[in-house]
Design an enzyme around this catalytic site. Structure first.
Site, mmCIF file in Angstrom:
data_model
loop_
_atom_site.group_PDB
_atom_site.id
_atom_site.type_symbol
_atom_site.label_atom_id
_atom_site.label_comp_id
_atom_site.label_asym_id
_atom_site.label_seq_id
_atom_site.Cartn_x
_atom_site.Cartn_y
_atom_site.Cartn_z
ATOM 1 N N TRP A 36 -9.238 3.423 11.427
ATOM 2 C CA TRP A 36 -8.159 2.487 11.109
ATOM 3 C C TRP A 36 -7.423 2.087 12.388
ATOM 4 C CZ3 TRP A 36 -3.002 3.857 8.192
ATOM 5 C CH2 TRP A 36 -2.335 2.666 7.861
ATOM 6 N N GLN B 32 -5.673 -1.023 -3.233
ATOM 7 C CA GLN B 32 -4.957 0.155 -2.715
ATOM 8 C C GLN B 32 -3.994 0.706 -3.764
ATOM 9 O OE1 GLN B 32 -5.125 -2.844 -1.189
ATOM 10 N NE2 GLN B 32 -5.354 -2.632 1.037
ATOM 11 N N THR C 106 0.822 -1.222 0.000
ATOM 12 C CA THR C 106 0.000 0.000 0.000
ATOM 13 C C THR C 106 0.849 1.262 0.000
ATOM 14 O OG1 THR C 106 -1.796 -1.144 1.153
ATOM 15 C CG2 THR C 106 -1.801 1.257 1.226
ATOM 16 N N ARG D 7 -14.267 5.580 9.127
ATOM 17 C CA ARG D 7 -14.149 4.424 10.001
ATOM 18 C C ARG D 7 -12.744 4.450 10.587
ATOM 19 N NH1 ARG D 7 -13.717 -0.950 6.062
ATOM 20 N NH2 ARG D 7 -12.155 -0.144 4.604
ATOM 21 N N ASP E 198 -7.619 4.579 -1.090
ATOM 22 C CA ASP E 198 -6.406 5.117 -0.439
ATOM 23 C C ASP E 198 -5.729 6.212 -1.273
ATOM 24 O OD1 ASP E 198 -7.033 3.194 1.385
ATOM 25 O OD2 ASP E 198 -5.234 1.989 1.118
ATOM 26 N N ASP F 121 -11.709 4.679 2.001
ATOM 27 C CA ASP F 121 -10.617 5.185 2.860
ATOM 28 C C ASP F 121 -9.716 6.146 2.084
ATOM 29 O OD1 ASP F 121 -11.720 3.291 4.589
ATOM 30 O OD2 ASP F 121 -10.180 1.802 4.177
#
Length: 334
Positions: free
Chosen positions: A256, A153, A123, A254, A176, A198
């Protein structure tokens, strides 16, 4: 004699308090960061050969190391498809694009893609642009990862340096999009960030001022991993939240990590935002540790009284702590 001793004690207490005072988001910036960057560039990058370089990385490599004042690289319109790295010893570099939509820094790596040695990029290694140096600035640019919506990602940017600032920039990817490391500070002014899942994540303190956050499908806007004890994580001030779907399929965030800290103030939210707003990432324990809050949200995406009961609605007094000056401290990047 007693009065003199009392006076000396007061002076000592005052000096100790001054010495201990510290900015919550990051260490105090060097004085140079508050200097307005000169309009005249030091070097110019142009795809058509009309500048000093055709490669942005070549211009970065030629920039002075361990600088103490800004080195401005002008970037003319074009798509620069190369992985860009601003090394740790190249502080005080400023990218100035010609047009935010036409000056594009792009690549297509993704987490599961194999590098030249046959290892996955992972990532953090999938970014199109890596900023490892402190005091980086960018204006009028697009940071892009074109790996695609099904690639997993795939970062547009990975920020490891402290005091990074962006003005009128676009960050385009899917999962991401934007990452910045723990204990770093960023300021994004008039920027556009797009993604799916995210698409802003990490443990930095980041102030998004008058930005547009565009969700490209269902998912989560933020996945903060704010370190424990930080007053500020991700702060969104006067932003607009938009999406490709009118259905309510997107969460504000959310956690991490358990102490994720995200606050939206005076933000306009379209109907793609779920009524409950927030998600605990499948762990009820996160509800007691994450700090998720809003202040005067508006639009179809805000349903009064329907947010998660463990999230917060700030009072007028609490909202006064979320100003540009209080979050950035003495740092004035623009």
């Amino acid at each position: 004699m007693k009065r003199n001793i009392e006076y000396l004690i007061c002076v000592m207490i005052f000096l100790i308090c001054v010495a201990c005072k510290k900015d919550d988001a990051a260490t105090e910036p060097d004085p140079e960061v508050n200097v307005v960057v000169e309009a005249k560039p030091d070097k110019t990058v142009a795809k058509d050969g009309t500048g000093d370089y055709t490669s942005l990385q070549a211009a970065i490599d030629a920039a002075p190391s361990n600088a103490t004042k800004y080195y401005v690289i002008a970037i003319k319109n074009g798509i620069y498809k190369e992985v860009i790295t601003v090394p740790k010893n190249k502080s005080y570099i400023c990218f100035k694009g010609e047009n935010s939509e036409k000056t594009v820094l792009s690549f297509d790596n993704y987490s599961k893609k194999l590098d030249a040695n046959g290892a996955e990029f992972g990532t953090s290694g999938s970014a199109s642009v890596f900023v490892k140096a402190d005091y980086f600035k960018a204006e009028n640019l697009t940071f892009e990862n074109t790996a695609g919506i099904d690639a997993g990602q795939a970062l547009a940017i990975n920020i490891g340096g402290n005091f990074a600032a962006f003005k009128n920039c676009r960050f385009l990817a899917f999962q991401d999009t934007y990452y910045a490391a723990d204990n770093t500070l960023q300021y994004l002014k008039d920027c556009y960030i797009a993604g799916t899942v995210d698409y802003m994540f990490g443990g930095s303190t980041a102030l998004f001022d008058n930005c547009i956050l565009h969700s490209l499908r269902s998912g989560y806007i933020t996945a903060a991993s704010t370190p424990p004890g930080k007053k500020y994580g991700y702060v969104y001030l006067n932003c607009k939240l938009t999406g490709t779907s009118g259905a309510a399929t997107v969460h504000l965030g959310r956690p991490w990590r358990p102490n994720a800290n995200v606050v939206f103030l005076n933000c306009e939210m379209a109907g793609h935002i779920k009524p409950e707003g927030w998600n605990n990432w499948g762990n009820v324990a996160n509800e007691a540790t994450a700090f998720y809050a809003e202040y005067k949200s508006t639009g179809e995406g805000y349903k009064a009284g329907q947010r998660q009961p463990w999230s917060k609605q700030l009072t007028d007094e609490q909202a006064k702590e979320y100003t540009v000056e209080k979050i950035l401290g003495t740092w004035k990047p623009f």
